[in-house]
Design a protein around this motif. Sequence first.
Motif, PDB file in Angstrom:
ATOM      1  N   ASN A 127       0.840  -1.117   0.267  1.00 30.45           N
ATOM      2  CA  ASN A 127      -0.080   0.077  -0.055  1.00 30.45           C
ATOM      3  C   ASN A 127       0.882   1.291   0.077  1.00 30.45           C
ATOM      4  O   ASN A 127       0.317   2.095  -0.688  1.00 30.45           O
ATOM      5  N   ALA A 128       1.797   1.248   0.690  1.00 31.93           N
ATOM      6  CA  ALA A 128       3.024   2.233   0.666  1.00 31.93           C
ATOM      7  C   ALA A 128       3.619   2.623  -0.774  1.00 31.93           C
ATOM      8  O   ALA A 128       3.579   3.863  -1.109  1.00 31.93           O
ATOM      9  N   LEU A 129       3.852   1.670  -1.487  1.00 29.12           N
ATOM     10  CA  LEU A 129       4.358   1.809  -2.793  1.00 29.12           C
ATOM     11  C   LEU A 129       3.116   2.163  -3.786  1.00 29.12           C
ATOM     12  O   LEU A 129       3.435   2.727  -4.570  1.00 29.12           O
ATOM     13  N   ARG A 130       2.033   1.941  -3.487  1.00 30.65           N
ATOM     14  CA  ARG A 130       0.887   2.237  -4.258  1.00 30.65           C
ATOM     15  C   ARG A 130       0.569   3.879  -4.101  1.00 30.65           C
ATOM     16  O   ARG A 130       0.532   4.543  -5.175  1.00 30.65           O
ATOM     17  N   ASN A 131       0.742   4.408  -2.774  1.00 30.23           N
ATOM     18  CA  ASN A 131       0.629   5.654  -2.588  1.00 30.23           C
ATOM     19  C   ASN A 131       1.676   6.436  -2.949  1.00 30.23           C
ATOM     20  O   ASN A 131       1.372   7.611  -3.591  1.00 30.23           O
ATOM     21  N   LEU A 132       3.089   5.936  -3.101  1.00 28.39           N
ATOM     22  CA  LEU A 132       4.112   6.673  -3.754  1.00 28.39           C
ATOM     23  C   LEU A 132       4.214   6.752  -5.219  1.00 28.39           C
ATOM     24  O   LEU A 132       4.488   7.679  -5.730  1.00 28.39           O
ATOM     25  N   ALA A 133       3.731   5.598  -5.953  1.00 32.19           N
ATOM     26  CA  ALA A 133       3.837   5.501  -7.418  1.00 32.19           C
ATOM     27  C   ALA A 133       3.395   6.465  -8.177  1.00 32.19           C
ATOM     28  O   ALA A 133       4.041   7.075  -8.941  1.00 32.19           O
ATOM     29  N   ILE A 134       2.223   6.940  -7.757  1.00 33.46           N
ATOM     30  CA  ILE A 134       1.576   8.186  -8.770  1.00 33.46           C
ATOM     31  C   ILE A 134       2.060   9.370  -8.535  1.00 33.46           C
ATOM     32  O   ILE A 134       2.014  10.063  -9.360  1.00 33.46           O
ATOM     33  N   TYR A 169      12.877   4.032  -9.331  1.00 29.83           N
ATOM     34  CA  TYR A 169      13.083   3.569  -7.807  1.00 29.83           C
ATOM     35  C   TYR A 169      11.833   3.015  -7.204  1.00 29.83           C
ATOM     36  O   TYR A 169      11.896   1.733  -6.729  1.00 29.83           O
ATOM     37  N   VAL A 170      10.521   3.294  -7.669  1.00 27.76           N
ATOM     38  CA  VAL A 170       9.293   2.149  -7.433  1.00 27.76           C
ATOM     39  C   VAL A 170       9.368   1.192  -8.120  1.00 27.76           C
ATOM     40  O   VAL A 170       8.848   0.074  -7.451  1.00 27.76           O
ATOM     41  N   ARG A 171       9.687   1.029  -9.231  1.00 29.14           N
ATOM     42  CA  ARG A 171      10.080  -0.323 -10.031  1.00 29.14           C
ATOM     43  C   ARG A 171      10.952  -1.146  -9.367  1.00 29.14           C
ATOM     44  O   ARG A 171      10.789  -2.283  -9.112  1.00 29.14           O
ATOM     45  N   ARG A 172      12.200  -0.848  -8.816  1.00 22.36           N
ATOM     46  CA  ARG A 172      13.085  -1.719  -8.118  1.00 22.36           C
ATOM     47  C   ARG A 172      12.623  -2.024  -6.800  1.00 22.36           C
ATOM     48  O   ARG A 172      12.784  -3.227  -6.481  1.00 22.36           O
ATOM     49  N   LEU A 173      12.061  -1.091  -6.222  1.00 22.32           N
ATOM     50  CA  LEU A 173      11.698  -1.321  -4.824  1.00 22.32           C
ATOM     51  C   LEU A 173      10.396  -2.281  -4.959  1.00 22.32           C
ATOM     52  O   LEU A 173      10.333  -3.238  -4.118  1.00 22.32           O
ATOM     53  N   GLY A 174       9.650  -2.382  -5.887  1.00 23.09           N
ATOM     54  CA  GLY A 174       8.550  -3.371  -5.875  1.00 23.09           C
ATOM     55  C   GLY A 174       9.018  -4.616  -6.175  1.00 23.09           C
ATOM     56  O   GLY A 174       8.303  -5.635  -5.649  1.00 23.09           O
TER      57      GLY A 174
END
Length: 387
Positions: free
Chosen positions: A14-21, A32-37
């Motif tokens: 959920n944290a990554l979803r909030n950050l991605a947009i 960064y979002v892709r690698r962290l995912g």
Amino acid sequence: MALTYTFYQALAENALRNLAILCLGNRRDAGYVRRLGSRLAWLGASIIGTTLLLLWTAYGAQQGKVIVSLAPFMLVPFVTTAGILPVARLQFSQRWADLARFQLVAAFFGLVVSLSIVFTIQSSLAMALHVLTTEILFMLLCRYAARGVVIDVIRSTRNPKRETVGLSLVGVLGWSQSQLDRVFVGALGGAGTLGLYSTASTMGRSGGDALASAMSNHLRATVARLEDEEDRASAVRRHGFVALGAATVGLALVTVLVEFVLVPILGADWAAALHVVPLIAAATLPASVSWGLQMMAVANGRQWASATAGLVGVACCLPIGLLAIQSLQAAALMVVAREILVLAVCQVFGRVEGSRLPMLLAVGAAIAAASIFLFLPVSAPGTPVTP
């Protein structure tokens, strides 16, 4: 398994979803979002695998087939993280109708798969494949639809690593709050009180919390497209009004359902418990605004404000359990008070522009609704509430 999966979602996904947009407009941040995912997918699989191993150690001799049938859950984090950026691109482009349609189609086919297993081999595999099928289909539909979405490139002023930590902390605190409520109510009030409280809480809050989450997603997507501070403040104010209005309508529907449908059908033995449902539902009024403010505080670099609000929510779990010993009504009042406190903390410490008037209206509406529901006619005082 459900607790493990929801914990992983709160901690990471959920944290990554909030950050991605918020990171779509910059290639470095999106990378960064892709690698962290990818890393979080392995983390989720490891957490779920550890739970399966512990279950096998404790119950393998008696429930071995059930535990093994839950193993496909380990694949779910890889599927969901693969869909985070495509979903964010669709949210950014305001394609909410497409997202809703994709979710409906995916949920339908997931249900078909799970029911087929339930009626044929009656296995717990149905639970795992329900989630896995739904998430795979939703991810594929979103990735296909997002191919044509163009995002304007902007210069990044974000610190995604710091925001990830803040969003994860907020998610874990929210998950802890929902679980500790039941832990304290059950431990202090007993299994019967826990059952009644959980039922009333689910009936009263499920719709409102889903609405608050949806409005928070919409606010996040809207703000991500705006650079002017005045425009952002206007968006926060407008979304606060809309969210509060929608939560009020939901509260009215819940009240009508309880008072005019469920109470007459279930009778006096359930009346006292059912009359707590609208009171708990009143907590969704401030929550409908505070969810968006917590996300905005993190987006504005004030993660500690959202974390403080989460800690306030967790601190209120024990008083709710203690009050549940006396009455469900007292516990429900504390639930409303908690959401008011959380909203106030978000507004004061988060300093989100445009949030003051929605906050005041939400607090006033929650107090007014709680006051009204306190005086609704219920079964005779002292009547035991039994299934």
